[in-house]
Design a protein around this motif. Sequence first.
Motif, PDB file in Angstrom:
ATOM      1  N   ASN A   6       0.836  -1.207   0.000  1.00  0.00           N
ATOM      2  CA  ASN A   6       0.000   0.000   0.000  1.00  0.00           C
ATOM      3  C   ASN A   6       0.873   1.261   0.000  1.00  0.00           C
ATOM      4  N   VAL A   7       1.740   1.318  -1.005  1.00  0.00           N
ATOM      5  CA  VAL A   7       2.700   2.418  -1.132  1.00  0.00           C
ATOM      6  C   VAL A   7       2.579   3.022  -2.529  1.00  0.00           C
ATOM      7  N   LEU A   8       2.510   4.340  -2.596  1.00  0.00           N
ATOM      8  CA  LEU A   8       2.593   5.038  -3.872  1.00  0.00           C
ATOM      9  C   LEU A   8       4.058   5.135  -4.264  1.00  0.00           C
ATOM     10  N   VAL A   9       4.354   4.912  -5.528  1.00  0.00           N
ATOM     11  CA  VAL A   9       5.725   4.951  -6.027  1.00  0.00           C
ATOM     12  C   VAL A   9       5.793   6.007  -7.125  1.00  0.00           C
ATOM     13  N   TYR A  10       6.725   6.939  -6.979  1.00  0.00           N
ATOM     14  CA  TYR A  10       6.920   8.002  -7.958  1.00  0.00           C
ATOM     15  C   TYR A  10       8.285   7.845  -8.597  1.00  0.00           C
ATOM     16  N   LEU A  11       8.348   8.015  -9.905  1.00  0.00           N
ATOM     17  CA  LEU A  11       9.583   7.891 -10.678  1.00  0.00           C
ATOM     18  C   LEU A  11       9.738   9.145 -11.518  1.00  0.00           C
ATOM     19  N   VAL A  12      10.918   9.764 -11.478  1.00  0.00           N
ATOM     20  CA  VAL A  12      11.222  10.895 -12.357  1.00  0.00           C
ATOM     21  C   VAL A  12      12.315  10.457 -13.318  1.00  0.00           C
ATOM     22  N   TYR A  13      12.162  10.837 -14.585  1.00  0.00           N
ATOM     23  CA  TYR A  13      13.168  10.536 -15.594  1.00  0.00           C
ATOM     24  C   TYR A  13      13.044  11.572 -16.702  1.00  0.00           C
ATOM     25  N   SER A  14      14.044  11.609 -17.550  1.00  0.00           N
ATOM     26  CA  SER A  14      13.948  12.489 -18.713  1.00  0.00           C
ATOM     27  C   SER A  14      14.036  11.619 -19.955  1.00  0.00           C
ATOM     28  N   ASP A  15      13.354  12.068 -20.977  1.00  0.00           N
ATOM     29  CA  ASP A  15      13.434  11.349 -22.244  1.00  0.00           C
ATOM     30  C   ASP A  15      13.672  12.351 -23.360  1.00  0.00           C
ATOM     31  N   LYS A  16      14.086  11.817 -24.471  1.00  0.00           N
ATOM     32  CA  LYS A  16      14.443  12.638 -25.612  1.00  0.00           C
ATOM     33  C   LYS A  16      13.977  11.895 -26.846  1.00  0.00           C
ATOM     34  N   LEU A  17      13.505  12.613 -27.836  1.00  0.00           N
ATOM     35  CA  LEU A  17      12.980  11.994 -29.042  1.00  0.00           C
ATOM     36  C   LEU A  17      14.003  11.064 -29.691  1.00  0.00           C
ATOM     37  N   ILE A  18      15.261  11.481 -29.733  1.00  0.00           N
ATOM     38  CA  ILE A  18      16.274  10.701 -30.437  1.00  0.00           C
ATOM     39  C   ILE A  18      16.966   9.711 -29.505  1.00  0.00           C
ATOM     40  N   ASP A  19      17.378  10.130 -28.320  1.00  0.00           N
ATOM     41  CA  ASP A  19      18.021   9.256 -27.338  1.00  0.00           C
ATOM     42  C   ASP A  19      17.252   9.373 -26.035  1.00  0.00           C
ATOM     43  N   GLY A  20      17.124   8.282 -25.339  1.00  0.00           N
ATOM     44  CA  GLY A  20      16.565   8.343 -24.001  1.00  0.00           C
ATOM     45  C   GLY A  20      17.691   8.531 -23.003  1.00  0.00           C
ATOM     46  N   SER A  21      17.356   8.541 -21.735  1.00  0.00           N
ATOM     47  CA  SER A  21      18.374   8.641 -20.698  1.00  0.00           C
ATOM     48  C   SER A  21      18.023   7.653 -19.595  1.00  0.00           C
ATOM     49  N   PRO A  22      18.990   6.865 -19.135  1.00  0.00           N
ATOM     50  CA  PRO A  22      18.702   5.936 -18.044  1.00  0.00           C
ATOM     51  C   PRO A  22      18.712   6.618 -16.676  1.00  0.00           C
ATOM     52  N   LYS A  23      19.067   7.900 -16.613  1.00  0.00           N
ATOM     53  CA  LYS A  23      19.119   8.585 -15.321  1.00  0.00           C
ATOM     54  C   LYS A  23      17.713   8.768 -14.789  1.00  0.00           C
ATOM     55  N   ASN A  24      17.527   8.423 -13.513  1.00  0.00           N
ATOM     56  CA  ASN A  24      16.209   8.504 -12.916  1.00  0.00           C
ATOM     57  C   ASN A  24      16.326   8.586 -11.408  1.00  0.00           C
ATOM     58  N   SER A  25      15.199   8.832 -10.757  1.00  0.00           N
ATOM     59  CA  SER A  25      15.139   8.854  -9.304  1.00  0.00           C
ATOM     60  C   SER A  25      13.759   8.361  -8.896  1.00  0.00           C
ATOM     61  N   THR A  26      13.692   7.635  -7.799  1.00  0.00           N
ATOM     62  CA  THR A  26      12.433   7.062  -7.322  1.00  0.00           C
ATOM     63  C   THR A  26      12.177   7.510  -5.892  1.00  0.00           C
ATOM     64  N   SER A  27      10.904   7.734  -5.571  1.00  0.00           N
ATOM     65  CA  SER A  27      10.498   8.072  -4.213  1.00  0.00           C
ATOM     66  C   SER A  27       9.217   7.309  -3.899  1.00  0.00           C
ATOM     67  N   THR A  28       9.046   6.929  -2.646  1.00  0.00           N
ATOM     68  CA  THR A  28       7.844   6.194  -2.253  1.00  0.00           C
ATOM     69  C   THR A  28       7.096   6.928  -1.141  1.00  0.00           C
ATOM     70  N   VAL A  29       5.782   6.738  -1.132  1.00  0.00           N
ATOM     71  CA  VAL A  29       4.925   7.351  -0.123  1.00  0.00           C
ATOM     72  C   VAL A  29       4.058   6.254   0.483  1.00  0.00           C
ATOM     73  N   PRO A  30       4.408   5.747   1.676  1.00  0.00           N
ATOM     74  CA  PRO A  30       3.520   4.778   2.335  1.00  0.00           C
ATOM     75  C   PRO A  30       2.220   5.492   2.698  1.00  0.00           C
ATOM     76  N   ILE A  31       1.095   4.899   2.356  1.00  0.00           N
ATOM     77  CA  ILE A  31      -0.194   5.524   2.652  1.00  0.00           C
ATOM     78  C   ILE A  31      -0.556   5.181   4.092  1.00  0.00           C
ATOM     79  N   MET A  32      -0.547   6.194   4.946  1.00  0.00           N
ATOM     80  CA  MET A  32      -0.782   6.012   6.380  1.00  0.00           C
ATOM     81  C   MET A  32      -2.103   6.671   6.789  1.00  0.00           C
ATOM     82  N   PRO A  33      -2.721   6.177   7.858  1.00  0.00           N
ATOM     83  CA  PRO A  33      -3.916   6.861   8.366  1.00  0.00           C
ATOM     84  C   PRO A  33      -3.546   8.277   8.806  1.00  0.00           C
ATOM     85  N   TRP A  34      -4.469   9.199   8.677  1.00  0.00           N
ATOM     86  CA  TRP A  34      -4.233  10.593   9.049  1.00  0.00           C
ATOM     87  C   TRP A  34      -5.381  11.006   9.958  1.00  0.00           C
TER      88      TRP A  34
END
Length: 172
Positions: free
Chosen positions: A130-158
């Motif tokens: 029960n965790v949201l997962v966020y991924l950031v990356y950049s892409d390019k029409l001609i070449d992609g990029s493997p560089k990325n970063s991931t963050s997670t958000v455990p969904i907790m009661p509030w």
Amino acid sequence: MIRFLLAFVLAAFVPAGLTALPAAAQTPDLIFKKSTVFRLLTWAYKLATYSIDDPDIEGVACHYTVPEKGGVAGGLGLAEEVSDISLACRQIGPIKFKVKTEQGEVMFRQSRSLLFKRMQIVRGCDAKRNVLVYLVYSDKLIDGSPKNSTSTVPIMPWGQAEAPRCADWIKD
């Protein structure tokens, strides 16, 4: 050289409407910028940190840091930005899903060069945890990029509210 020629040909012959990015639903908030390389006569190179709320999930905010090129080309907005982007997302209130979405759906998109390169933040759900997962990356029409970063958000009661299940809202 071949990449440059291909980019030039595509820019010259592809209609502008096909290469344009859809407008972002929201504009990120600039938190601060920090100079990394000083230039005496032109703009400095900087790291810029922004915040953005998830438009489809209330109670989640993400912060990301991107490098911004300096010099003449960077100052005029003509430089292609590098793909190094860091990301941190957190629960900042009770989680409320506004709409049902799919795994890997784009939450935010931003251009990173005059033509063809963009940064994207996509979201998914780890149903088992029960965790949201966020991924950031950049892409390019001609070449992609493997560089990325991931963050997670455990969904907790509030407060007294029970935590929703992301699997009920984000589908494969």
